[in-house]
Design a protein around this motif. Structure first.
Motif, PDB file in Angstrom:
ATOM      1  N   ASP A  95       0.616   3.276  47.921  1.00 17.47           N
ATOM      2  CA  ASP A  95       0.462   2.122  47.048  1.00 17.47           C
ATOM      3  C   ASP A  95       1.065   2.386  45.680  1.00 17.47           C
ATOM      4  OD1 ASP A  95      -0.486  -0.440  46.328  1.00 17.47           O
ATOM      5  OD2 ASP A  95      -2.189   0.472  45.306  1.00 17.47           O
ATOM      6  N   LYS A 112      -4.906  -6.779  45.146  1.00 24.07           N
ATOM      7  CA  LYS A 112      -4.428  -6.495  46.492  1.00 24.07           C
ATOM      8  C   LYS A 112      -4.034  -5.035  46.671  1.00 24.07           C
ATOM      9  CE  LYS A 112      -2.680 -11.198  47.136  1.00 24.07           C
ATOM     10  NZ  LYS A 112      -1.478 -12.028  47.423  1.00 24.07           N
ATOM     11  N   ASP A 113      -4.008  -4.264  45.605  1.00 20.02           N
ATOM     12  CA  ASP A 113      -3.640  -2.861  45.731  1.00 20.02           C
ATOM     13  C   ASP A 113      -4.757  -2.079  46.415  1.00 20.02           C
ATOM     14  OD1 ASP A 113      -1.112  -3.076  44.523  1.00 20.02           O
ATOM     15  OD2 ASP A 113      -2.049  -3.121  42.550  1.00 20.02           O
ATOM     16  N   GLU A 169       0.737  -3.798  51.216  1.00 20.87           N
ATOM     17  CA  GLU A 169      -0.234  -4.852  51.479  1.00 20.87           C
ATOM     18  C   GLU A 169       0.052  -5.575  52.798  1.00 20.87           C
ATOM     19  OE1 GLU A 169      -0.682  -3.330  47.795  1.00 20.87           O
ATOM     20  OE2 GLU A 169       1.150  -4.418  48.353  1.00 20.87           O
TER      21      GLU A 169
END
Length: 912
Positions: free
Chosen positions: A379, A413-414, A345
């Motif tokens: 991620d 936020k991923d 992020e």
């Protein structure tokens, strides 16, 4: 075996050179024992000294095999085929590049006779030579000398004694030498050159084989020289063979092998296999996590420092959270993490500049090259979804389904559209009956609260749901956030005008049939579910009443009959009659509901039984004359069978001629009582009574056709009886058919008449004697020719002076010929008219032509112009042909009938 004086004992292959200047100062003397000729290897163990670094395809030594007859075809093999290969000439080659260990390397060389399959073996031992330490410039300029082995013959013995062959150590020659060229390497000499005039030569790749001309030899002095710089990356070693012959070309010495190894120089930079390397590493990885491997190659010798590479990282971009997030193994090129804090992020990608340097990474003497390593941070689920609000609101009209009442929004936020970003919603409270569900929008990741079961405002006016959101995959280990987020959804139910409903629906009423019109049957009312709306009472109406038996009071829902209820009606199925009624309110918008009234009709004995069938046939004699009849009653038990059958008392002839006997509850048998009854049609009344209470009976007429029968009981005059007994309907049908047939015949005759008239109207009135046409199609007639119509050509010059034609007989006049009438006076143009008079002259002529009955066309036939009577051109018959037809006989035309008579007269009649 041979022993060499002044040098350490070593086993050397045949045809080898002996490098004397580098190993000893004094001449070497050797003695050999006598040996007899024996096919096979001359020794069991063969030792040789070779370079420590062996390259693929490099010749190492030459094994010698003695064949006494010289005609054997020998095939050589190796016990270590993956490392060594033996050629057909006995030269041993290295199959691959490798480094010899300090201990001797041993393997077995075999020789096999291709014809007899006999096999011989010899063990070969390879010893690495001492490390090359180089020599001073002065020593390098010193030319080494190679002496051929000598041979000694004893005249007293037929056997010869031969000096054994030596293995000459390889000559090491650096690549990229600057010269001057030709550069002398060694001198080849035979100890017999003192007594004989010898010539020296070398053969092999680099000498007389491609690439030719690299090595040359002075044929007189035996000086071997190189003519140009060598490149180890192209050819790492050369295998030459030296020869010594006399002036007559006779071989004086056995050939010896010379191996020239090209010493590597650091003349090649490292080259990466890819200029850009791509790798991935999960975010949050611990230090020491493997990322990727970069590889570079160097064309120089990998067994020397020239080809030994070392890697290092020159730069990292970006430098957050640490400028040294990665490190690289300087020998293998493996890149690993060395610091924590990888967060996709914050930083999604790192770019590293990797340097590879040879000479084991020596920055002063080594050559370097660079490449780029791009590391993408992948991620992991380290961020749970979070609702954007603590409470969401929505509303839904009651009784609605499959509608979205609220949108739940979350943030994550991923990386979007991954299992770590996709949200799943579930309800944790507030919906015990399961009236709602939450679906996920795949594009926006929102939660869609949807109604799946109808909601009643009068029961539930509001719902408060508790919902939770979490990802498709669990959170990564070590994350401090809670795995899910919760929120509240407040849903308001909107009241709408609902349809009234009948209670019960359907409503069942049991009623005997025969209820008279105007009788009250039942009350059928509905209820309005809208308890909180200001509405008047409901209104009722009839929606469906197939037999039109009922009516309903619009206010109180009382149902009364308008006709007699009949169970035997066609609208009653299985004793059940269905009617539908409508209840309506005055809401906004108005709503209505339907209800079904089911009337179960109970049977009463309101129908008398009837005989079936209505017609029957029997014989005029007593035997056989039985007729089976059946009683039919629309009623059901107990108002139907068993039935009673009897004949009436009047007229008396019925019982006198007939008798009836019941054979079952529904069937009876009618038969003649007398021996003979005249053929004809008889109406026999039969009284049938049912079993109802009270009983119902009727007298049914059975039409019996009495006929003459054959022996089998079949009627023989049934056609006469049936014709005599035709009914009125049958007679009317027959008459209608006859009338229609006559009309069709009349229409056909009229059509034929009309067709004949049209055909006659198209025919020309010509004399039948002149008609010679037979099967000739006449398409049109455009008027007569010059001679046929007797036109007067003078009219073309002076139309005003034409005299009337003589009247022809009516029978032979053509329809398209000019009729005989008084001709009108056409205007005469002056001899010198004025130009302005032309229009007036044309108009006057047009009017006169329109009023002229003699002007063509005549009788509606198209006449293009009037050419007058006669022709000044004469007849074409006056022209004679070159072949006269008078010589032919045309009398046979008379046999063809009157139609060809005129042709026979014209062509075969003679001079006239």
């Amino acid at each position: 075996m041979c022993r060499v004086a002044g040098a350490p004992p070593r086993i050397l292959p045949p045809l080898a050179l002996m490098l004397l200047a580098a190993l000893q100062q004094a001449p070497i003397k050797a003695t050999c024992e006598d040996m007899s000729c024996k096919t096979g290897f001359p020794e069991d163990v063969h030792s040789a000294v070779v370079s420590r670094s062996v390259h693929g395809g490099q010749p190492l030594l030459n094994v010698r095999f003695r064949s006494c007859d010289g005609n054997k075809k020998i095939h050589f093999g190796s016990s270590e085929p993956e490392d060594f290969r033996v050629g057909e000439d006995g030269v041993v080659y290295a199959e691959r590049s490798f480094q010899l260990s300090a201990e001797p390397t041993e393997f077995v060389v075999s020789a096999q006779d291709k014809e007899t399959q006999q096999e011989w073996q010899m063990r070969v031992k390879l010893t690495p030579e001492p490390a090359f330490t180089g020599a001073s410039e002065k020593d390098q300029r010193k030319i080494e000398e190679i002496i051929f082995p000598w041979q000694q013959f004893k005249h007293s013995s037929p056997l010869k004694r031969q000096k054994r062959d030596w293995v000459i150590p390889p000559i090491n020659l650096p690549e990229n030498s600057k010269g001057p060229f030709p550069q002398e390497l060694v001198r080849i000499r035979s100890d017999r050159d003192k007594s004989l005039s010898l010539r020296y030569s070398v053969t092999g790749p680099g000498a007389d084989q491609p690439p030719t001309g690299i090595f040359i030899i002075n044929p007189i002095s035996g000086q071997l020289s190189v003519t140009k710089p060598l490149d180890r990356e192209q050819i790492a070693s050369f295998h030459l063979r030296a020869h010594a012959v006399d002036v007559n070309g006779n071989q004086v010495e056995n050939p010896i092998d010379i191996v020239i190894n090209v010493i590597d120089m650091n003349d090649n930079r490292p080259e990466f296999l890819h200029q850009v390397w791509n790798g991935t590493v999960p975010e949050g990885s611990k230090p020491g996590t493997y990322v990727m491997t970069v590889t570079a190659i160097d064309a120089d010798d990998p067994n020397t420092q020239n080809g030994m590479l070392r890697y290092r990282i020159l730069s990292q971009a970006p430098s957050s959270p640490s400028p040294n997030m990665f490190t690289i193994n300087n020998e293998t090129g493996d890149i690993i993490t060395v610091a924590a804090g990888l967060d996709r992020e914050k930083v999604q990608q790192y770019t590293l500049i990797i340097q590879a340097t040879d000479m084991e990474g020596n920055p002063t003497y080594g050559l370097s090259n660079t490449a780029t390593a791009v590391i993408a941070v992948t991620d992991v689920n380290d961020n749970p979804p979070e609702f954007t609000a603590m409470t969401f609101y929505g509303e839904v009209p009651e009784n609605r389904m499959d509608v979205i009442v609220a949108n739940l929004t979350v943030t994550d936020k991923d990386q979007p559209h991954t299992p770590a970003w996709n949200a799943m919603y579930r309800m944790t409270g507030g919906d015990p009956t399961g009236r709602f569900t939450i679906l996920t929008d795949p594009n926006s990741n929102d939660g869609l609260v949807t109604v799946v079961k109808p909601i009643d405002f009068e029961t539930n006016r509001m719902f408060v749901l508790t919902v939770a959101a979490e990802n498709q995959v669990p959170l990564a280990k070590g994350i401090q956030h809670p795995p899910q987020s919760t929120a509240t959804v407040s849903i308001t139910v909107i009241d709408v005008n609902e349809s009234p409903y009948f209670v019960p629906n359907p409503k069942l009423v049991r009623q005997e049939e025969g209820l008279m019109a105007g009788s009250m049957l039942t009350t059928f009312t509905a209820q309005d579910p809208d308890r909180y709306m200001q509405q008047t009472s409901l209104r009722y109406s009839k929606l469906s009443d197939p037999a039109n038996w009922l009516k309903i009071d619009p206010v109180n829902g009382q149902i009364t009959t308008t006709a007699v209820l009949d169970r035997e009606s066609i609208y009653v199925q299985n004793n059940m009659y269905n009617a539908t009624f409508l209840a309506s309110d005055n809401g906004i918008p108005p709503m209505s509901g339907t209800g079904t009234l089911q009337i179960y009709l109970l049977d009463i004995n309101d129908n008398a039984p009837q005989v079936h069938p209505k017609e029957a046939t029997t014989c005029e004699t007593l035997q056989p004359n039985a007729i089976n009849i059946t009683a039919v009653d629309p009623d059901i038990d107990p108002n139907a069978g068993p039935f009673a059958f009897e004949l009436p008392d009047t007229p008396a002839s019925i019982k006198r001629n007939w008798t009836i006997v019941r054979i079952s509850g529904d069937h009876a048998q009618l038969s003649l009582r007398i021996r003979f009854l005249e053929a004809g049609i008889y109406d026999v009344p039969i009284v049938i009574t049912d079993s109802g209470n009270p009983h119902a009976s009727s007298t049914s007429l059975l039409k019996v056709k009495v006929c003459q029968c054959d022996l089998n009981g079949d009627c023989t005059d049934v056609d006469r009886i049936v014709g005599a007994g035709l009914g009125t309907g049958a007679i009317i049908a027959i008459l209608l058919c006859i009338i229609i047939l006559l009309i069709l015949v009349l229409m056909f005759v009229v059509w034929m008449k009309r067709r004949d008239k049209e055909r006659q109207a198209k025919q020309l009135l010509i004399d039948p004697e002149d008609d010679v046409r037979d099967n000739i199609l006449k398409y049109d007639e455009e008027g007569g020719g010059e001679e046929d119509q007797d036109y007067d050509l003078s009219q073309l010059q002076q139309p005003d002076t034409v005299e009337p034609d003589a009247i022809k007989p009516v029978g032979i006049r053509r329809l398209d010929e000019r009729p005989i009438h008084a001709e009108p006076q056409y205007p005469v143009r002056s001899a010198a008219p004025h130009p302005g008079d032309i229009g007036d002259f044309i108009n006057e002529g047009l009017k006169a032509a329109d009023n002229d009955p003699t002007a063509p066309p005549y009788d509606s036939l198209l006449v293009f112009d009037y050419e007058g009577s006669g022709s000044t051109a004469g007849s074409l018959s006056s022209l004679n042909s070159s072949s006269s037809g008078g010589e032919q006989d045309y009398d046979y035309l008379n046999d063809w009938g009157p139609r060809f008579k005129k042709l026979a007269d014209m062509y075969g009649g003679g001079d006239d």
